[in-house]
Design an enzyme around this catalytic site. Structure first.
Site, PDB file in Angstrom:
ATOM      1  N   HIS A   7       0.834  -1.209   0.000  1.00  0.00           N
ATOM      2  CA  HIS A   7       0.000   0.000   0.000  1.00  0.00           C
ATOM      3  C   HIS A   7       0.859   1.245   0.000  1.00  0.00           C
ATOM      4  O   HIS A   7       2.041   1.202   0.332  1.00  0.00           O
ATOM      5  CB  HIS A   7      -0.977   0.021   1.190  1.00  0.00           C
ATOM      6  CG  HIS A   7      -0.317   0.069   2.540  1.00  0.00           C
ATOM      7  ND1 HIS A   7      -0.012  -1.066   3.266  1.00  0.00           N
ATOM      8  CD2 HIS A   7       0.098   1.102   3.309  1.00  0.00           C
ATOM      9  CE1 HIS A   7       0.543  -0.717   4.421  1.00  0.00           C
ATOM     10  NE2 HIS A   7       0.635   0.595   4.462  1.00  0.00           N
ATOM     11  N   HIS A  79       3.967   7.107   3.743  1.00  0.00           N
ATOM     12  CA  HIS A  79       4.937   6.022   3.578  1.00  0.00           C
ATOM     13  C   HIS A  79       4.499   5.071   2.474  1.00  0.00           C
ATOM     14  O   HIS A  79       3.365   5.130   1.999  1.00  0.00           O
ATOM     15  CB  HIS A  79       5.166   5.252   4.894  1.00  0.00           C
ATOM     16  CG  HIS A  79       4.008   4.461   5.407  1.00  0.00           C
ATOM     17  ND1 HIS A  79       3.113   4.942   6.348  1.00  0.00           N
ATOM     18  CD2 HIS A  79       3.583   3.189   5.125  1.00  0.00           C
ATOM     19  CE1 HIS A  79       2.206   4.008   6.615  1.00  0.00           C
ATOM     20  NE2 HIS A  79       2.465   2.929   5.891  1.00  0.00           N
ATOM     21  N   GLU A 130       7.939   1.041   4.893  1.00  0.00           N
ATOM     22  CA  GLU A 130       7.437  -0.036   5.750  1.00  0.00           C
ATOM     23  C   GLU A 130       7.633  -1.357   5.016  1.00  0.00           C
ATOM     24  O   GLU A 130       7.451  -1.427   3.793  1.00  0.00           O
ATOM     25  CB  GLU A 130       5.935   0.170   6.036  1.00  0.00           C
ATOM     26  CG  GLU A 130       5.345  -0.918   6.943  1.00  0.00           C
ATOM     27  CD  GLU A 130       3.845  -0.740   7.234  1.00  0.00           C
ATOM     28  OE1 GLU A 130       3.191   0.058   6.543  1.00  0.00           O
ATOM     29  OE2 GLU A 130       3.356  -1.421   8.149  1.00  0.00           O
TER      30      GLU A 130
END
Lengths: 134, 134
Positions: A7, A79, A130
């Site tokens: 994502h 992010h 991430e």
């Protein structure tokens, strides 16, 4: 090591307004908001054909996106999350390469109930990265 | 309207260093650098399983990412590009919804030689949105 883009996270000051814009102006499929109090955010998933965008609004005290929204009151890209097959192995290899894993350096259980870690944006040209084990 | 995420663009001050980090530290497949003087950038594609990240470095005078790097000298996430089936239709529907198309409001030929347009970040919660016709 890097697999799919799981994502792209976008922090927003008003989740209802952002969700409406993505649905009505951009014609995307958006989920109902989900409160994740243990992660300090409420999230709406914008479901694209090959990945998803997560719209994040702070929830409660000490939200991990509160400081970002203080610096960027209108919101902004927060992010990118990439999938990895083995997060413990990824953490070791990244630390060996000199990259800083945020927090105590160990993977945590993330918002999708899978092990995640965050890498210091200063080691990745200003982008908060991430990694999520899938 | 929104189809796939075509790419996530990251502006960096040093394309060679960023490319090396994505290849060696993150273990991603990266392309050779491609100079696009008519678009004011040199680009490296980070090829993920479901989409790509584009690392952008300014090229020449008046690069469209120069101001961003002045504000964010370490680099950072610059925009997200979504695919649409019909860019002329998308432009009309977005303008009807009150969103501002950057420039003269008309689609241009983008870096991938396909019609693109950019939407004002103030209308999308601080995120610069690119649409590309595929």
């Amino acid at each position: 090591m890097l697999g799919r883009v799981n994502h792209i996270a976008i922090a927003v000051p008003d989740l209802e307004a952002a969700s409406t814009t993505y649905r009505d102006t951009l014609g995307a499929r958006v989920s109902a908001p989900q409160a994740l109090p243990e992660h300090g955010v409420t999230v709406v998933f914008v479901e694209l054909a090959n990945t998803k965008v997560e719209l994040l609004e702070p929830l409660g005290e000490g939200s991990p996106i509160a400081a970002f929204l203080e610096k960027n009151p209108a919101g902004g890209m927060h992010h990118i999350c990439y999938e990895v097959a083995d997060i413990a192995e990824a953490a070791e290899s990244l630390k060996a390469a000199g990259a800083r894993v945020l927090g105590d350096g160990k993977p945590k259980i993330g918002a999708h109930r899978k092990p995640v870690l965050f890498l210091h944006p200063k080691d990745f040209f200003g982008t908060l990265v991430e990694l999520e084990e899938v």
